[in-house]
Scaffold this active site. Structure first.
Site, PDB file in Angstrom:
ATOM      1  CG  LEU A  52      19.364 -43.619 -36.694  1.00  0.00           C
ATOM      2  CD1 LEU A  52      19.690 -44.182 -35.434  1.00  0.00           C
ATOM      3  CD2 LEU A  52      20.085 -42.224 -36.706  1.00  0.00           C
ATOM      4  CG  ASP A  53      23.456 -43.650 -42.630  1.00  0.00           C
ATOM      5  OD1 ASP A  53      24.223 -44.378 -42.169  1.00  0.00           O
ATOM      6  OD2 ASP A  53      23.585 -42.434 -42.763  1.00  0.00           O
ATOM      7  CD  GLU A  54      24.815 -51.112 -44.478  1.00  0.00           C
ATOM      8  OE1 GLU A  54      25.076 -52.447 -43.965  1.00  0.00           O
ATOM      9  OE2 GLU A  54      24.340 -50.652 -45.624  1.00  0.00           O
ATOM     10  CG  HIS A  55      27.753 -47.138 -42.879  1.00  0.00           C
ATOM     11  ND1 HIS A  55      27.625 -46.572 -43.941  1.00  0.00           N
ATOM     12  CD2 HIS A  55      28.068 -48.391 -42.879  1.00  0.00           C
ATOM     13  CE1 HIS A  55      27.829 -47.447 -44.921  1.00  0.00           C
ATOM     14  NE2 HIS A  55      28.352 -48.691 -44.180  1.00  0.00           N
TER      15      HIS A  55
END
Length: 195
Positions: A52-55
């Site tokens: 899951l990306d950082e955001h």
């Protein structure tokens, strides 16, 4: 799939906003990033299954079993996301998302596979995000559920942007039969198996 779980450990995590889906920061330009190891004392050789990306937030599975990781990342396993998008999404935009849209990937243009998409009638009950999204003065938002059997880099965000409704908040709520349920951001549960 054979049961090779005896010696391996498996974890379910609600990845909070602002964390990278990794344990080691091996990129010099990404100093001071928050890593998964700050959330829990995971055993050595633990790996995140997919990213899951950082955001992005929500369900992240972790394991010490590489074969389990391959199986869960495969197209046999559905991944469901709740996306808060900018504006009141139309049925036409939802239909486009269902059918597949063209997005850019590292290797060029890509048409997404058909997916299950519908508008959520009410905002889902999720933990408050660490960083405020924005308030209603900036216009209305809506929530959709989108279920994929693939996972290109930032795919959901790219898909909603292509149909004119950029994603403001993205939370993965289900992988296969495992659901986020009422977990809190940063919560970790050890489980015997994922299947």
């Amino acid at each position: 799939m054979e049961n090779t779980n005896n010696k391996h450990q498996h974890f379910i995590l609600f990845k909070p906003y602002g964390y990278l889906s990794q344990f080691v920061n091996n990129q010099t330009q990404r100093k001071n990033k928050k890593m998964l190891g700050e959330l829990y004392a995971f055993p050595k050789n633990t790996m995140a299954i997919g990213r899951l990306d950082e955001h992005s937030e929500g369900l992240l599975l972790l394991t010490t079993n590489g074969k389990m990781s391959e199986y869960i990342r495969s197209s046999r396993i559905e991944k469901e996301y709740f996306a808060q998008v900018d504006g009141e999404i139309t049925q036409e935009a939802i239909q486009k998302l269902k059918n597949g849209v063209e997005i850019s990937t590292e290797t060029g243009k890509y048409i997404t596979k058909p997916s299950i998409v519908f508008k959520l009638e009410k905002p889902p009950q999720l933990p408050k995000r660490a960083k405020k999204i924005r308030d209603e003065r900036h216009g209305s938002t809506s929530w959709i559920s989108i279920t994929l059997r693939e996972g290109k880099f930032r795919q959901v965000r790219k898909m909603t942007a292509v149909v004119g409704y950029p994603t403001l908040r993205l939370v993965r709520v289900r992988i296969g039969i495992i659901q986020i349920n009422n977990m809190l951001a940063g919560e970790v549960k050890e489980v015997n198996s994922f299947i």
